[in-house]
Design a protein around this motif. Structure first.
Motif, PDB file in Angstrom:
ATOM      1  N   LYS A   1      -2.662  29.033  -5.894  1.00 50.51           N
ATOM      2  CA  LYS A   1      -3.325  27.765  -6.211  1.00 50.51           C
ATOM      3  C   LYS A   1      -4.793  27.889  -5.825  1.00 50.51           C
ATOM      4  O   LYS A   1      -5.112  28.238  -4.688  1.00 50.51           O
ATOM      5  CB  LYS A   1      -2.671  26.619  -5.439  1.00 50.51           C
ATOM      6  CG  LYS A   1      -3.276  25.280  -5.757  1.00 50.51           C
ATOM      7  CD  LYS A   1      -2.624  24.163  -4.977  1.00 50.51           C
ATOM      8  CE  LYS A   1      -3.352  22.865  -5.301  1.00 50.51           C
ATOM      9  NZ  LYS A   1      -2.961  21.790  -4.414  1.00 50.51           N
ATOM     10  N   ALA A   2      -5.671  27.633  -6.779  1.00 52.98           N
ATOM     11  CA  ALA A   2      -7.109  27.723  -6.531  1.00 52.98           C
ATOM     12  C   ALA A   2      -7.784  26.421  -6.955  1.00 52.98           C
ATOM     13  O   ALA A   2      -7.430  25.846  -7.978  1.00 52.98           O
ATOM     14  CB  ALA A   2      -7.701  28.892  -7.320  1.00 52.98           C
ATOM     15  N   ASP A   3      -8.733  25.979  -6.133  1.00 52.18           N
ATOM     16  CA  ASP A   3      -9.490  24.796  -6.506  1.00 52.18           C
ATOM     17  C   ASP A   3     -10.892  24.873  -5.930  1.00 52.18           C
ATOM     18  O   ASP A   3     -11.185  25.669  -5.041  1.00 52.18           O
ATOM     19  CB  ASP A   3      -8.775  23.508  -6.062  1.00 52.18           C
ATOM     20  CG  ASP A   3      -8.578  23.422  -4.562  1.00 52.18           C
ATOM     21  OD1 ASP A   3      -9.576  23.364  -3.826  1.00 52.18           O
ATOM     22  OD2 ASP A   3      -7.416  23.405  -4.123  1.00 52.18           O
ATOM     23  N   ILE A   4     -11.753  24.034  -6.480  1.00 51.19           N
ATOM     24  CA  ILE A   4     -13.143  23.980  -6.052  1.00 51.19           C
ATOM     25  C   ILE A   4     -13.600  22.528  -6.075  1.00 51.19           C
ATOM     26  O   ILE A   4     -13.169  21.746  -6.922  1.00 51.19           O
ATOM     27  CB  ILE A   4     -14.034  24.871  -6.953  1.00 51.19           C
ATOM     28  CG1 ILE A   4     -15.450  24.920  -6.406  1.00 51.19           C
ATOM     29  CG2 ILE A   4     -14.001  24.420  -8.383  1.00 51.19           C
ATOM     30  CD1 ILE A   4     -16.287  26.029  -6.990  1.00 51.19           C
ATOM     31  N   SER A   5     -14.451  22.184  -5.122  1.00 46.05           N
ATOM     32  CA  SER A   5     -15.017  20.841  -5.084  1.00 46.05           C
ATOM     33  C   SER A   5     -16.475  20.941  -4.658  1.00 46.05           C
ATOM     34  O   SER A   5     -16.899  21.923  -4.047  1.00 46.05           O
ATOM     35  CB  SER A   5     -14.226  19.941  -4.126  1.00 46.05           C
ATOM     36  OG  SER A   5     -14.299  20.433  -2.812  1.00 46.05           O
TER      37      SER A   5
ATOM     38  N   ALA B   1     -14.562  26.179  -2.029  1.00 44.48           N
ATOM     39  CA  ALA B   1     -13.564  26.836  -2.870  1.00 44.48           C
ATOM     40  C   ALA B   1     -12.398  27.238  -1.975  1.00 44.48           C
ATOM     41  O   ALA B   1     -12.600  27.674  -0.840  1.00 44.48           O
ATOM     42  CB  ALA B   1     -14.154  28.064  -3.550  1.00 44.48           C
ATOM     43  N   ASN B   2     -11.197  27.073  -2.491  1.00 41.61           N
ATOM     44  CA  ASN B   2     -10.005  27.363  -1.707  1.00 41.61           C
ATOM     45  C   ASN B   2      -8.978  28.058  -2.599  1.00 41.61           C
ATOM     46  O   ASN B   2      -8.720  27.607  -3.707  1.00 41.61           O
ATOM     47  CB  ASN B   2      -9.436  26.059  -1.141  1.00 41.61           C
ATOM     48  CG  ASN B   2      -8.353  26.280  -0.129  1.00 41.61           C
ATOM     49  OD1 ASN B   2      -8.190  27.371   0.394  1.00 41.61           O
ATOM     50  ND2 ASN B   2      -7.588  25.240   0.143  1.00 41.61           N
ATOM     51  N   ILE B   3      -8.423  29.144  -2.098  1.00 43.97           N
ATOM     52  CA  ILE B   3      -7.370  29.850  -2.813  1.00 43.97           C
ATOM     53  C   ILE B   3      -6.199  30.008  -1.850  1.00 43.97           C
ATOM     54  O   ILE B   3      -6.368  30.537  -0.744  1.00 43.97           O
ATOM     55  CB  ILE B   3      -7.815  31.241  -3.298  1.00 43.97           C
ATOM     56  CG1 ILE B   3      -9.112  31.153  -4.082  1.00 43.97           C
ATOM     57  CG2 ILE B   3      -6.722  31.875  -4.150  1.00 43.97           C
ATOM     58  CD1 ILE B   3      -9.724  32.506  -4.386  1.00 43.97           C
ATOM     59  N   LYS B   4      -5.037  29.535  -2.272  1.00 40.06           N
ATOM     60  CA  LYS B   4      -3.827  29.650  -1.456  1.00 40.06           C
ATOM     61  C   LYS B   4      -2.850  30.579  -2.155  1.00 40.06           C
ATOM     62  O   LYS B   4      -2.601  30.439  -3.347  1.00 40.06           O
ATOM     63  CB  LYS B   4      -3.182  28.280  -1.255  1.00 40.06           C
ATOM     64  CG  LYS B   4      -4.026  27.353  -0.426  1.00 40.06           C
ATOM     65  CD  LYS B   4      -3.325  26.037  -0.180  1.00 40.06           C
ATOM     66  CE  LYS B   4      -4.238  25.157   0.661  1.00 40.06           C
ATOM     67  NZ  LYS B   4      -3.541  24.020   1.213  1.00 40.06           N
ATOM     68  N   PHE B   5      -2.333  31.523  -1.384  1.00 39.41           N
ATOM     69  CA  PHE B   5      -1.383  32.496  -1.893  1.00 39.41           C
ATOM     70  C   PHE B   5      -0.053  32.332  -1.168  1.00 39.41           C
ATOM     71  O   PHE B   5      -0.017  32.330   0.057  1.00 39.41           O
ATOM     72  CB  PHE B   5      -1.875  33.929  -1.660  1.00 39.41           C
ATOM     73  CG  PHE B   5      -3.184  34.244  -2.315  1.00 39.41           C
ATOM     74  CD1 PHE B   5      -3.219  34.728  -3.612  1.00 39.41           C
ATOM     75  CD2 PHE B   5      -4.381  34.072  -1.637  1.00 39.41           C
ATOM     76  CE1 PHE B   5      -4.426  35.034  -4.217  1.00 39.41           C
ATOM     77  CE2 PHE B   5      -5.591  34.381  -2.232  1.00 39.41           C
ATOM     78  CZ  PHE B   5      -5.621  34.859  -3.530  1.00 39.41           C
TER      79      PHE B   5
ATOM     80  N   LYS C   1     -10.771  30.241   2.306  1.00 39.12           N
ATOM     81  CA  LYS C   1     -11.689  29.119   2.102  1.00 39.12           C
ATOM     82  C   LYS C   1     -13.120  29.623   2.183  1.00 39.12           C
ATOM     83  O   LYS C   1     -13.464  30.376   3.087  1.00 39.12           O
ATOM     84  CB  LYS C   1     -11.489  28.046   3.165  1.00 39.12           C
ATOM     85  CG  LYS C   1     -10.156  27.371   3.121  1.00 39.12           C
ATOM     86  CD  LYS C   1     -10.026  26.337   4.217  1.00 39.12           C
ATOM     87  CE  LYS C   1      -8.627  25.744   4.215  1.00 39.12           C
ATOM     88  NZ  LYS C   1      -8.434  24.785   5.285  1.00 39.12           N
ATOM     89  N   THR C   2     -13.917  29.186   1.232  1.00 41.06           N
ATOM     90  CA  THR C   2     -15.343  29.487   1.231  1.00 41.06           C
ATOM     91  C   THR C   2     -16.085  28.170   1.114  1.00 41.06           C
ATOM     92  O   THR C   2     -15.803  27.382   0.205  1.00 41.06           O
ATOM     93  CB  THR C   2     -15.724  30.398   0.049  1.00 41.06           C
ATOM     94  OG1 THR C   2     -14.946  31.585   0.110  1.00 41.06           O
ATOM     95  CG2 THR C   2     -17.202  30.747   0.079  1.00 41.06           C
ATOM     96  N   THR C   3     -17.019  27.938   2.026  1.00 45.70           N
ATOM     97  CA  THR C   3     -17.822  26.721   2.003  1.00 45.70           C
ATOM     98  C   THR C   3     -19.291  27.103   1.982  1.00 45.70           C
ATOM     99  O   THR C   3     -19.762  27.799   2.886  1.00 45.70           O
ATOM    100  CB  THR C   3     -17.524  25.835   3.235  1.00 45.70           C
ATOM    101  OG1 THR C   3     -16.126  25.588   3.301  1.00 45.70           O
ATOM    102  CG2 THR C   3     -18.273  24.521   3.159  1.00 45.70           C
TER     103      THR C   3
ATOM    104  N   TYR D   1      -6.861  33.073 -11.507  1.00 45.80           N
ATOM    105  CA  TYR D   1      -5.680  32.629 -10.776  1.00 45.80           C
ATOM    106  C   TYR D   1      -4.942  31.491 -11.470  1.00 45.80           C
ATOM    107  O   TYR D   1      -3.879  31.076 -11.025  1.00 45.80           O
ATOM    108  CB  TYR D   1      -6.063  32.185  -9.359  1.00 45.80           C
ATOM    109  CG  TYR D   1      -6.724  33.281  -8.569  1.00 45.80           C
ATOM    110  CD1 TYR D   1      -6.035  34.446  -8.244  1.00 45.80           C
ATOM    111  CD2 TYR D   1      -8.041  33.169  -8.149  1.00 45.80           C
ATOM    112  CE1 TYR D   1      -6.635  35.462  -7.525  1.00 45.80           C
ATOM    113  CE2 TYR D   1      -8.650  34.176  -7.420  1.00 45.80           C
ATOM    114  CZ  TYR D   1      -7.941  35.316  -7.114  1.00 45.80           C
ATOM    115  OH  TYR D   1      -8.537  36.318  -6.409  1.00 45.80           O
ATOM    116  N   LYS D   2      -5.498  31.011 -12.562  1.00 47.83           N
ATOM    117  CA  LYS D   2      -4.892  29.896 -13.277  1.00 47.83           C
ATOM    118  C   LYS D   2      -3.523  30.306 -13.829  1.00 47.83           C
ATOM    119  O   LYS D   2      -3.360  31.396 -14.367  1.00 47.83           O
ATOM    120  CB  LYS D   2      -5.816  29.470 -14.432  1.00 47.83           C
ATOM    121  CG  LYS D   2      -5.419  28.180 -15.074  1.00 47.83           C
ATOM    122  CD  LYS D   2      -6.464  27.775 -16.109  1.00 47.83           C
ATOM    123  CE  LYS D   2      -6.112  26.437 -16.700  1.00 47.83           C
ATOM    124  NZ  LYS D   2      -7.123  25.982 -17.622  1.00 47.83           N
ATOM    125  N   ASN D   3      -2.551  29.439 -13.676  1.00 50.91           N
ATOM    126  CA  ASN D   3      -1.181  29.640 -14.160  1.00 50.91           C
ATOM    127  C   ASN D   3      -0.476  30.848 -13.547  1.00 50.91           C
ATOM    128  O   ASN D   3       0.429  31.403 -14.145  1.00 50.91           O
ATOM    129  CB  ASN D   3      -1.159  29.753 -15.694  1.00 50.91           C
ATOM    130  CG  ASN D   3      -1.683  28.503 -16.355  1.00 50.91           C
ATOM    131  OD1 ASN D   3      -1.417  27.388 -15.901  1.00 50.91           O
ATOM    132  ND2 ASN D   3      -2.436  28.682 -17.421  1.00 50.91           N
TER     133      ASN D   3
END
Length: 142
Positions: A90-94, A102-106, A56-58, A83-85
């Motif tokens: 799973k990566a997302d940003i808000s 930003a959050n990336i889950k492995f 997680k990066t904030t 990281y898409k597909n």
């Protein structure tokens, strides 16, 4: 004899519950030109190897740079496109109120070997060596 049996059962329960899963959480905060950045790395170990990781990066953007937050979000989105597909990633940003997250889950159990190599995960890395690595990079780990 009864106390000895209870002691053996107690030790057995501790071994069963403590050896399977462990976690490591490392955090770091720093100030940069545009505001503050907080990093959090959470790693779950199962049977002495990495099974999951959550990065997680904030970014808290200073008011004088708030007009550039959309540009920063777009830049993060482009970085996260790799990281898409990808299976197990799973990566997302808000973005909201001058804060970009930003959050990336492995999930290494679901990832293929090429993706593990590309992301730099050594699933066989020990908790001790990974903790040491992050502490050398300025993180506080627990």
């Amino acid at each position: 004899m009864k106390k000895f049996r209870l002691l053996i059962i107690f030790i057995f329960c501790i071994l069963l519950s403590g050896c399977g899963k462990q976690s490591l959480i490392c955090t770091k905060e720093e100030k940069n030109d545009t505001g503050k950045v907080k990093y959090q790395v959470s790693i779950l170990f199962e049977n002495k190897s990495i099974s999951n990781a959550d990065l997680k990066t904030t970014m808290s953007i200073d008011d004088e740079y708030k007009d550039y937050s959309d540009v920063m979000v777009d830049r993060f989105k482009k970085i996260l496109e790799v990281y898409k597909n990808k299976k197990g990633i799973k990566a997302d940003i808000s973005s909201s109120n001058n804060v970009i997250s930003a959050n990336i889950k492995f999930n290494l159990k679901k990832m293929d070997n090429d993706d593990k190599k590309t992301t730099g995960f050594d699933s066989n890395g020990s908790k001790k060596s990974i903790k040491s690595y992050y502490e050398k990079e300025g993180f506080s780990c627990r």
